[in-house]
Design a protein around this motif. Structure first.
Motif: not given
Length: 590
Positions: A171-187
């Motif tokens: 995430a620190r090194r990504s040059a594009i939008d980055t989506l991090v998923i933290k809740n496996t039970a919720r869309s």
């Protein structure tokens, strides 16, 4: 340093919503619950775009496993350390590495491919070998994707883990939008979507993405801005504890404290409330309703508390904020939220710069003196001038425009010839010459000689400029006809056939440096040297550095001239050697 990525044109007000959606999505897969949730949400995003493509990626470290096995050979039981058996074990392990890890990777990707096939989404495979985060980042920044989706944790997650090392490093090194998923039970499509803005281009870029998603998913958008009015109070009280009485008087502690209190109580609140007003304006342009709220406190802490209260499915923030420098890979508040926010978080690298009049209208004010200064500008160009000055103030971090800022902006934005021309326009406007169209009998006639002389100027823009100057001169002489004598003063007969040198733009700092040279002949000589240096080196703009180099050359020329005067200067001649020298001692006294 993270490369800058901009997918929106600065200043545009009606970007197509479809341009804010994601067509080329990279998903990091390892068959963990978080990776599977990442694949689910990536599919939700892809279904909104036209002709989307999802690329599933898994990184396996064959070389690492091979090296580790060789390091462990010394600890094998005795029966496995016989040379023949050891070679057999090496062959078995090599086969596992070369074929086994590849089979595992294919299995991970097969699972994602089946899901994409069910939804009618094109799927591509990316099997990578090497250090996990390094290879994933290299693939992410290859230029083939506009979004990276990954789970916060992988197969190595344990109780209490919030963010895995691969996720954090990527995430620190990504040059594009980055989506991090933290809740496996919720869309992430459940909503609401919360967007944090701070006036930066990346925050507004994230807002546009959120508006596009909210319109497609029919979920509410809540926009927040957080500022910290308490930090300076704490800092000043700490300072008070270490300053001596004498130092306190020099520092004028009480006055400084009062000033900061007044600025922080009203100024910061106004600035961040202005960011929310800009967000409202952007949302109105796209026909999306939003709710806004101004938060106070340490920004990341205030946002975390708001997220816990509202329970959004997605939080959108700029990856770096308004105070970021070029070397920063992630902002402090974004880093805290990446770690601690309980919902999915989108780190925006897309940029959007609202129109300057939208931003300035809610964040910038003018002093009475500055307004009076602007009254001298003709009404037909006043709006254009105001926009240029507001843009200058915004770029330099000013929210209150003073007369000094107006003068600074004018010096930097207007070349000398333009400022002179503007003065002439103002004079003509004040005299009433620009307030109405001239009657037929007031139109200036031109003599044949004047027309012929004007036509020697090939550049049509310059020709038009000179024609108006000549007409002005004729009017001043009360002449109804423009004669050759009216145009001649504006044309250098010796350089008519020479190419016109390009006009150079002087930056304010360079002009200020030139003003330190004594006025008169020496300043003009230095100015000429600086401009000659700029043209010889292909510069179209004179910066402070260019000015210093030009002055260095001017000093060198003067030193050479003075050193060349072996004998005392003759009476009446210039001590610097300029002008005609006397032919003989008798002529010197004449």
């Amino acid at each position: 340093m993270t490369p800058q990525v901009s997918l929106a044109v600065a200043g545009e007000s009606h970007t197509s919503q479809n341009t804010r959606l994601y067509r080329n999505i990279l998903v990091a897969l390892d068959s963990s619950d978080y990776a599977n949730a990442a694949m689910r949400d990536a599919a939700e995003l892809a279904c909104m775009a036209d002709a989307p493509v999802i690329t599933g990626s898994h990184v396996y470290a064959a070389k690492l496993h091979d090296m580790r096995f060789r390091q462990m050979e010394g600890g094998l039981p005795e029966q496995f350390r016989q040379e023949q058996e050891l070679e057999r074990q090496r062959d078995v392990h090599d086969d596992l590495i070369t074929r086994g890890l590849s089979i595992i990777t294919d299995s991970y990707l097969d699972q994602a491919a089946n899901e994409c096939a069910r939804l009618g989404i094109e799927f591509k495979r990316s099997s990578l070998e090497g250090k996990n985060y390094r290879e994933l980042v290299r693939e992410t920044n290859s230029g083939r994707y506009d979004l990276l989706v990954m789970g916060a944790l992988g197969l190595g997650a344990i109780k209490g883990s919030r963010l895995g090392t691969v996720c954090r490093r990527s995430a620190r090194r990504s040059a594009i939008d980055t989506l991090v998923i933290k809740n496996t039970a919720r869309s992430i499509k459940e909503g609401p979507i919360v967007v944090a803005v701070d006036g930066s281009a990346k925050a507004y870029g994230g807002l546009l993405t959120a508006l596009a998603l909210a319109e497609g998913w029919r979920v509410p958008v809540k926009v927040i801005a957080a500022f910290d009015p308490y930090y300076h109070y704490v800092a000043f009280n700490r300072i008070a504890g270490v300053l001596s009485e004498e130092a306190g008087k020099v520092f004028k502690f009480k006055e400084q404290e009062k000033l900061h209190e007044e600025i922080i109580d009203s100024g910061l609140a106004k600035i961040y409330d202005g960011h929310l007003a800009v967000a409202h304006s952007i949302a109105e342009d796209f026909g999306v309703e939003i709710e806004t709220e101004l938060l106070d406190g340490k920004p990341h802490d205030a946002i975390e508390k708001y997220v816990r209260k509202v329970e959004p499915s997605l939080l959108v923030v700029g990856k770096v904020g308004i105070h970021a420098d070029d070397e920063l890979d992630i902002g402090g508040n974004s880093e805290h939220l990446l770690e601690n926010a309980d919902c999915a978080i989108l780190l925006s690298m897309r940029e959007y710069q609202p129109k300057i009049d939208v931003v300035s209208g809610v964040t910038t004010s003018w002093t009475h003196e500055a307004e009076a200064r602007m009254e001298r500008v003709p009404s037909f160009v006043r709006n254009m001038a105001r926009m240029a000055i507001m843009r200058y103030a915004q770029e330099h971090g000013h929210t209150v425009i003073t007369r000094k800022i107006v003068d600074e902006a004018t010096a930097q934005l207007m070349p000398n010839h333009a400022e002179q021309a503007m003065g002439e326009i103002v004079a003509a406007y004040d005299a009433g010459e620009l307030k109405r169209k001239p009657a037929a009998d007031e139109v200036m006639r031109w003599s044949d000689d004047a027309v012929a002389l004007l036509r020697t100027i090939e550049d049509l823009a310059v020709r038009g400029n000179l024609s108006m100057r000549a007409e002005k001169k004729a009017r001043q002489e009360k002449s109804a006809v423009v004669e050759a004598r009216h145009i001649k003063p504006f044309i250098d007969a010796e350089t008519l056939d020479q190419p016109v040198a390009a006009e150079l733009h002087w930056q304010a700092a360079a002009l200020a440096r030139l003003m330190r040279v004594p006025e008169g002949f020496m300043r003009e000589r230095c100015k000429q040297s600086i401009e000659n240096f700029a043209r010889q080196n292909g510069h179209t703009e004179i910066t402070l550095e260019v000015a210093e180099n030009g002055l260095k050359l001017a000093r060198g020329e003067m030193e050479k001239t003075m050193q060349g005067q072996n004998a005392p200067a003759a009476k009446g001649s210039c001590p610097f050697g300029f002008g005609k020298k006397a032919k003989n001692p008798q002529d010197a006294g004449q």
